[in-house]
Enzyme design. Structure first.
Site, mmCIF file in Angstrom:
data_model
loop_
_atom_site.group_PDB
_atom_site.id
_atom_site.type_symbol
_atom_site.label_atom_id
_atom_site.label_comp_id
_atom_site.label_asym_id
_atom_site.label_seq_id
_atom_site.Cartn_x
_atom_site.Cartn_y
_atom_site.Cartn_z
ATOM 1 N N CYS A 89 0.630 -0.910 0.070
ATOM 2 C CA CYS A 89 -0.181 -0.295 0.082
ATOM 3 C C CYS A 89 0.903 1.130 0.171
ATOM 4 O O CYS A 89 2.060 1.247 0.689
ATOM 5 C CB CYS A 89 -1.120 0.125 1.304
ATOM 6 S SG CYS A 89 -0.204 -0.067 2.528
ATOM 7 N N CYS A 92 3.597 1.704 2.945
ATOM 8 C CA CYS A 92 4.948 0.590 2.605
ATOM 9 C C CYS A 92 5.629 1.968 1.835
ATOM 10 O O CYS A 92 6.589 2.214 1.927
ATOM 11 C CB CYS A 92 4.496 -0.535 1.742
ATOM 12 S SG CYS A 92 3.460 -1.506 2.308
ATOM 13 N N ASP A 493 9.446 26.456 -33.775
ATOM 14 C CA ASP A 493 10.541 26.438 -34.423
ATOM 15 C C ASP A 493 10.068 25.836 -36.072
ATOM 16 O O ASP A 493 9.062 25.180 -36.654
ATOM 17 C CB ASP A 493 12.481 25.261 -34.336
ATOM 18 C CG ASP A 493 12.712 25.881 -34.966
ATOM 19 O OD1 ASP A 493 13.843 26.230 -35.639
ATOM 20 O OD2 ASP A 493 13.501 24.358 -35.455
ATOM 21 N N ASP A 713 14.263 21.380 -32.611
ATOM 22 C CA ASP A 713 14.798 19.727 -33.287
ATOM 23 C C ASP A 713 16.054 19.388 -31.914
ATOM 24 O O ASP A 713 16.821 18.325 -32.553
ATOM 25 C CB ASP A 713 14.837 20.062 -34.755
ATOM 26 C CG ASP A 713 16.386 21.027 -34.445
ATOM 27 O OD1 ASP A 713 16.374 21.841 -33.629
ATOM 28 O OD2 ASP A 713 16.980 21.190 -35.827
ATOM 29 N N ASP A 717 17.882 24.688 -30.767
ATOM 30 C CA ASP A 717 16.677 25.012 -29.783
ATOM 31 C C ASP A 717 17.038 24.525 -27.780
ATOM 32 O O ASP A 717 15.976 24.898 -27.793
ATOM 33 C CB ASP A 717 15.513 24.804 -30.490
ATOM 34 C CG ASP A 717 15.191 25.239 -32.166
ATOM 35 O OD1 ASP A 717 15.081 26.185 -32.169
ATOM 36 O OD2 ASP A 717 15.282 24.008 -33.020
#
Length: 826
Positions: A89, A92, A493, A713, A717
């Site tokens: 759970c 835990c 871009d 790309d 960029d």
């Protein structure tokens, strides 16, 4: 008692004795570091740390890392994956994370309940594997170290619940349920107490032993979990039945053996269904792993073929791939032509044509032709391995919303225990029937659903990241995927993102009107571009080759970021680049300027070639010429929009997203593309370093919670991708930009298709909806069920069924995400 521990850490960047002194001083000033010695020969620092408490030691190590970094050096980091058995759970998860984070040297620990794994980020040389395992063991769980090859393994676990366990428990519990069915039919009867005890005992303490063992470990560690709640509740019902039986051994008292046994059976059934569902959440990742073949056909220098294990293939080897086979490695096609199915890698539904010189990716399926491929990457360096690693990393990380759930889980089990105690005392004191009070308290303990809270988010993210990978979208971190739904502005871009990125030379004009001057212009431009991989350079070289022009030799070549390239050709300093750069250099020509403006208005990218004067012994700076600068001519390039660009822009605008074009190209070319695609806002002639500033400007004026995404790309960029709230890096078909893309952006688009941006937005919103739905149901079960149980309106059997149903419903709802269809945009 000695409260000092010693830790040895590697130090990167030291070169001399003064470095040693600087690092030692920096470490000595760190609170919690009692002594520090640095060895230049071994490039290590030995630290004596305050070990009065694990938390103090961990804090001292992290502070030491910061001090070393501030001094100008670095302590390298590494990651480690472990599999943890016994977690059930959300509480835990919290306990394991806390235990691991207390180990000196651990910087971060991320536990995934859905996979049962923990990924540890630690300082190299610290937080040894043994220490990690011991910390998890002390927390009450069992840890297994995973090697690099089997990280995230999903094979059978020790003590894993089997279907026959559930079936056997159900068979033993069925006779205990029959009297309850008789009560519903109006016929009251009951099994003898001895038979009830004989049937219930193996269910509770045999098949249900896992709950008592795990609950005891949690209690011994000073914490609570779902197992403790189930064990306490069923033990209470079982113990109450024994007491009532002992009090009336000859009578027919109402016993609660059936409640204890049926609750165990229902919870086991729920855990079994949950385990099956969790395995399905890993389907996409397992499918990616299965793409790599075990063997390859290698061809040696003499042309002999041999089938060898894939591990023996090295970069530079030539492998043969026959029709229908999977490519074993990344590489370049040397011989043959074929079509390759890359759908499971990139999401591209149509096979891609491959010819000599084209890149291919391991795991793709070869079509109709025989291919000879020169291997470029194998093992962990291959694209497939990096994709698998990224998906695993994304699934291991937590979404921000999960951090809130973890804080709730920390207090959940103690709070439920408190409610159960109040229920017991309230019913007992008010009604005087302590047996009835105990049963109501048992119902409170049994209906609590911390496991549903722990599974709500990670199960959904695992399915979502797998689905994204199948569609060609790699998720580097969960936060990017969650924030994508809040995107209000998407900045694109231009070249290679919205256009094909394969410009061709469509026109060129020399300042001299003579026909020969045009050829000379092209040959000089080709000289400057020789060896360059820039798209415009390839267009120039291709045009020169088609005209069979011999390019003169060039020397002293130097690229000027965002402007162009310069070099020496035939004793002259030439510069090839943008009109902005020419203005800085003082190059002017009215006729050429008019022509450049006309071409730009047609959407062409225009480059100027200029003569900066006689060549010097060394290349001077571009802004200081050695003679009169004059324009030699113009080159105009054309690039076509990608097929899905217009549809992607329209779909984003329909979704309420503002679309912006950010390009380093001239304004005319950028405006022409923007008009063609339906983009109304653009920023042109932006240098790569300035794109990040544009992204920051776009963020201004947005409402709280709205985000900016940047699509590029992944090469020039990179600053803008990092500056945006969400960076989406688009890789190219030839493999360019892949490495930078994977390191920079939160999301990587494996196909050069702008429509993937729309799919990423759509998928993010779908994932967020599923997470909210799961959290709603997880909390609703508890918010509604616990009060009903406390008021005596739910029996332990019904409460156990509701608790089992909660986990199953949450994971099942997450699995439904796999059926999510991509929004139609074509």
């Amino acid at each position: 008692m000695d409260d000092t521990c010693t830790l040895t850490l590697p130090i990167d960047g030291m070169t001399c004795a003064s470095c040693v002194a600087r690092v030692e001083k920096a470490l000595a000033r760190v609170p919690g570091v009692r002594e520090a010695h640095v060895n230049l020969a071994t490039e290590q620092a030995s630290l004596a740390l305050d070990a009065s408490s694990p938390a103090a030691t961990a804090q001292a190590v992290q502070a030491a890392q910061a001090a070393v970094a501030k001094a100008g050096y670095a302590i390298p980091e590494e990651t480690r994956d472990l599999r943890v058995d016994g977690m059930t759970c959300a509480s835990c998860v919290g306990r394991v994370e806390k235990a691991v984070k207390r180990v000196p040297g651990v910087l971060e620990a991320s536990v995934n309940l859905a996979t049962g794994g923990v990924r540890v980020r630690r300082l190299a040389g610290s937080a040894g594997d043994v220490a990690l395992r011991e910390a998890i063991t002390r927390a009450g769980y069992e840890a297994t170290l995973l090697s690099e090859g089997d990280a995230g393994a999903t094979g059978p676990r020790r003590g894993e619940l089997r279907g026959w366990h559930v079936a056997a428990a159900a068979l033993l519990s069925a006779p205990l349920v029959l009297p309850m069915l008789g009560d519903l039919a109006g016929r009251h009867w009951m099994l003898p107490a001895l038979w009830q005890w004989l049937l219930a005992t193996p269910v509770v303490f045999g098949f249900g032993a896992r709950f008592f063992v795990a609950g005891w470990k949690a209690l011994r560690a000073g914490a609570g979990n779902m197992d403790l709640l189930v064990a306490t509740g069923t033990a209470a019902a079982y113990g109450l039945s024994l007491a009532l039986w002992w009090r009336e051994p000859e009578g027919m008292p109402h016993l609660y053996f059936e409640s204890a046994a049926v609750v165990i059976t229902l919870v086991l059934f729920g855990k079994w269904l949950e385990a099956r569902a969790k395995h399905r959440t890993l389907d996409a990742l397992n499918a990616l792993r299965a793409l790599r073949p075990d063997t390859a056909t290698r061809r040696d220098a003499q042309g002999a073929e041999q089938r060898v294990p894939l591990a023996e293939v090295q970069p530079g080897d030539v492998v043969l791939v026959r029709p229908g086979e999977r490519l074993p490695t990344d590489g370049l096609v040397l011989e043959g032509r074929s079509h390759v199915d890359e759908s499971l890698l990139t999401g591209e539904s149509l096979p891609v044509a491959k010819a000599p010189g084209d890149r291919v990716t391991g795991g793709a399926i070869n079509g109709e032709g025989l291919l000879a491929v020169r291997t470029t990457a194998v093992g962990g360096a291959s694209m497939l391995s990096r994709i698998v690693a990224l998906v695993e990393t994304a699934q291991a990380k937590k979404a921000p919303i999960q951090q809130t759930v973890d804080r709730v889980a920390e207090v959940f089990v103690p709070a439920v225990g408190g409610v159960a105690l109040v229920t017991l005392l309230g019913w007992g004191l008010l009604r005087g029937d302590w047996a009835e009070a105990l049963i109501h308290a048992v119902s409170v303990l049994v209906i609590a659903c911390p496991c549903a809270l722990g599974l709500a988010t990670p199960a959904t993210l695992m399915v979502g990241t797998g689905l994204a990978a199948r569609r060609g979208i790699l998720v580097r971190d969960a936060q990017a995927l969650e924030l994508m739904r809040q995107v209000a502005v998407v900045a694109f871009d231009k070249t290679g993102t919205l256009t094909e990125g394969k410009p061709v030379l469509v026109a060129h004009r020399a300042a001299d009107a003579a026909h020969e001057a045009n050829d000379t212009l092209l040959a000089q431009a080709a000289a400057l571009q020789a060896g360059s991989e820039h798209p415009l350079a390839r267009a120039v070289l291709q045009a020169a080759a088609e005209r069979r022009l011999a390019a003169p030799a060039a020397s002293g070549l130097r690229a000027v970021a965002g402007r162009g390239i310069e070099g020496q050709v035939a004793g002259r300093r030439l510069a090839l680049g943008s009109g902005v750069w020419m203005a800085e250099l003082g190059v002017a020509d009215a006729a050429l300027a008019a022509q450049a403006a006309a071409w730009a208005a047609e959407g062409r990218s225009v480059s100027w070639l200029a003569d900066l004067g006689p060549a010097a012994d060394t290349v001077a700076t571009t802004l200081a010429t050695t003679g009169p600068a004059r324009a030699l001519g113009l080159l105009a390039f054309g690039d076509t929009p990608k097929p899905g660009a217009a549809a992607a822009v329209a779909a984003l605008r329909a979704a309420g997203v503002r679309v912006v074009l950010v390009s380093g190209d001239n304004r005319g070319a950028a405006q022409a593309l923007a008009t063609q695609l339906g983009i109304t806002e653009l920023h042109a002639e932006v240098l790569p370093a300035d794109k990040a500033r544009v992204v920051a400007t776009l963020r201004e004026g947005l409402a709280p919670g709205q985000r900016v995404a940047m699509v590029g790309d992944g090469v020039n960029d990179a600053p803008a991708l990092a500056a945006a709230d969400i960076g989406l890096a688009m890789t190219h078909a030839d493999g360019g930009g892949t490495d930078v893309a994977m390191q920079t952006a939160g999301l990587t688009l494996l196909r050069g298709d702008p429509l993937l941006v729309v799919q990423a937005l759509d998928l993010s919103r779908a994932i967020s909806r599923r997470i909210r739905q799961n959290l709603f149901w997880a909390f609703a079960y508890n918010v509604v069920g616990i009060p009903l149980a406390a008021l005596g309106l739910l029996s332990p059997v019904v409460a156990g069924g509701a608790m089992a149903l909660s986990s199953v419903s949450v994971v099942s709802n997450a699995l439904l995400l796999a059926r999510h269809k991509a929004s139609s945009t074509r």
